[in-house]
Design an enzyme around this catalytic site. Structure first.
Site, PDB file in Angstrom:
ATOM      1  N   ARG A  52       0.835  -1.213   0.000  1.00  0.00           N
ATOM      2  CA  ARG A  52       0.000   0.000   0.000  1.00  0.00           C
ATOM      3  C   ARG A  52       0.868   1.261   0.000  1.00  0.00           C
ATOM      4  O   ARG A  52       0.521   2.262  -0.612  1.00  0.00           O
ATOM      5  CB  ARG A  52      -0.969  -0.023   1.186  1.00  0.00           C
ATOM      6  N   LYS A 151      -2.689   6.990   1.253  1.00  0.00           N
ATOM      7  CA  LYS A 151      -2.390   7.369   2.626  1.00  0.00           C
ATOM      8  C   LYS A 151      -1.356   8.486   2.550  1.00  0.00           C
ATOM      9  O   LYS A 151      -0.161   8.256   2.697  1.00  0.00           O
ATOM     10  CB  LYS A 151      -1.874   6.149   3.401  1.00  0.00           C
TER      11      LYS A 151
HETATM   12  N1  PXG Z   1      -9.224   4.919   7.177  1.00  0.00           N
HETATM   13  C1  PXG Z   1      -8.324   5.898   7.351  1.00  0.00           C
HETATM   14  C2  PXG Z   1      -8.608   7.256   6.859  1.00  0.00           C
HETATM   15  C3  PXG Z   1      -7.113   5.599   8.004  1.00  0.00           C
HETATM   16  O1  PXG Z   1      -6.209   6.554   8.177  1.00  0.00           O
HETATM   17  C4  PXG Z   1      -7.855   3.311   8.257  1.00  0.00           C
HETATM   18  C5  PXG Z   1      -9.016   3.669   7.595  1.00  0.00           C
HETATM   19  C6  PXG Z   1      -7.643   1.898   8.666  1.00  0.00           C
HETATM   20  O2  PXG Z   1      -6.702   1.254   7.799  1.00  0.00           O
HETATM   21  P1  PXG Z   1      -5.770   0.073   8.319  1.00  0.00           P
HETATM   22  O3  PXG Z   1      -5.038  -0.352   7.122  1.00  0.00           O
HETATM   23  O4  PXG Z   1      -4.883   0.657   9.385  1.00  0.00           O
HETATM   24  O5  PXG Z   1      -6.667  -0.968   8.858  1.00  0.00           O
HETATM   25  C7  PXG Z   1      -6.883   4.289   8.465  1.00  0.00           C
HETATM   26  C8  PXG Z   1      -5.615   3.959   9.156  1.00  0.00           C
HETATM   27  C9  PXG Z   1      -3.112   7.332  13.610  1.00  0.00           C
HETATM   28  C10 PXG Z   1      -3.283   6.133  12.773  1.00  0.00           C
HETATM   29  O6  PXG Z   1      -1.965   7.681  13.884  1.00  0.00           O
HETATM   30  C11 PXG Z   1      -4.243   6.093  11.793  1.00  0.00           C
HETATM   31  C12 PXG Z   1      -4.365   4.962  11.004  1.00  0.00           C
HETATM   32  C13 PXG Z   1      -3.574   3.879  11.192  1.00  0.00           C
HETATM   33  C14 PXG Z   1      -2.621   3.928  12.180  1.00  0.00           C
HETATM   34  C15 PXG Z   1      -2.461   5.073  12.978  1.00  0.00           C
HETATM   35  O7  PXG Z   1      -4.103   7.935  14.024  1.00  0.00           O
HETATM   36  N2  PXG Z   1      -5.298   4.992  10.047  1.00  0.00           N
END
Ligand code: PXG
Length: 285
Positions: A52, A151
């Site tokens: 990703r 991301k």
């Molecule tokens: N939507 C968004 C907008 C994200 O940023 C997810 C869904 C979940 O994706 P994953 O692949 O992690 O299951 C995310 C992930 C933080 C932090 O520092 C945010 C995420 C992941 C890790 C840390 O707030 N977001």
């Protein structure tokens, strides 16, 4: 042991991990990142995260100056250097230092850094009792603007919704897309349960293709639960039997109130509990 940050090939002390104020990552949010967890010293779904990261970089036409294998090794080295079994790893690739002005070609060298630390998004108690969320007025980025599948280092869209959540006395906000359908939360994907079927917005709703989301879909299908990726409205949330959020940082957390309305019985439901339990088993195995 002081924590170590991997920066462009070297493991340096936290206080020595510095990049230029002329980095376009700082000046314009021009860069991409990943958030990965380790459990018991093992990186959870590392390959999916690395993939990703490269997709995000491609999406913004940023060439990562390393191979995926090299990045994977650097992540593993950073984890080992920090001696944390259960950790949160942040991999960041910025456009690099350039001149003022948007032109990314003025940036000669991307910066790559990897932080290994702890993360706790929500109080532990909410994993048992469930989270309250609101619907944000701030809509999720239009997919033809900055596609939510990327991301990117520009998280202002999510931060504005997060501020709305905090102002409302909650921890998280549901974001709708430009068509008014449910997209996702500020850092988590969203699921609902209705009549024992699991529903979650499709990627085409303009969401991050969450790796935890993918894992939950696989777990549900493996146990024989039907999963449907369909557009959802706020009404669908209000009449759901259960609701929960998924993310690397959040893991699996039940939602029990949305916009002050109780979801189902107003407490974490059986399907949520079962899926969260199996997710725990797979990550802690
Ligand atoms: N939507 C968004 C907008 C994200 O940023 C997810 C869904 C979940 O994706 P994953 O692949 O992690 O299951 C995310 C992930 C933080 C932090 O520092 C945010 C995420 C992941 C890790 C840390 O707030 N977001």
């Amino acid at each position: 042991m002081g924590s170590k940050v991997w920066l462009n090939g070297d493991l340096v002390g936290r206080d020595d991990a510095k990049i230029s104020v002329f980095d376009h990552g700082v000046l314009y949010g021009d860069g991409v990142f990943e958030g990965i967890r380790s459990y018991g010293g093992k990186l959870f779904r590392l390959d999916a995260h690395v993939r990703r990261l490269y997709d995000s970089a491609r999406g913004i036409r940023l060439a990562i100056p390393m191979t995926p294998q090299e990045i994977a090794k650097a992540i593993a080295d950073t984890l080992a250097a920090n001696g944390l079994a259960d950790s949160y790893i942040r991999v960041v690739v910025t456009r690099g230092a350039g001149t003022l002005g948007l032109d990314p070609n003025r940036c000669t060298h991307p910066n790559v850094f990897i932080i290994c630390d702890k993360i706790a998004l929500y109080p532990q108690e909410l994993y048992e009792n469930g989270l309250e969320v609101i619907t944000a007025a701030t809509m999720r980025n239009h997919p033809n603007a900055v596609n939510p599948r990327l991301k990117s280092l520009n998280y202002l869209n999510n931060i504005l919704a997060k501020i709305e959540a905090i102002d409302a006395g909650t921890f998280e906000a549901v974001m709708l897309n430009h068509l008014g359908y449910v997209a996702e939360c500020t850092g988590d994907n969203l699921f609902i349960v209705r009549d024992a079927t699991l529903f979650t917005p499709p990627i085409s709703a303009g969401i991050l293709e969450g790796i935890t989301r993918d894992e939950i879909i696989a777990i549900a299908r493996a146990e024989g639960t039907e999963v449907r990726e369909e557009n959802l409205t706020r009404h669908d949330l209000y009449v759901a039997d259960e609701c929960f959020l998924t993310g690397t940082a959040a893991e699996v957390i039940p939602v029990v109130r949305i916009d002050k309305r109780p979801i189902g019985e107003g407490k974490p439901g059986p399907v949520t509990k079962r899926l969260a339990e199996e997710f725990r088993r797979r990550t802690r195995a």
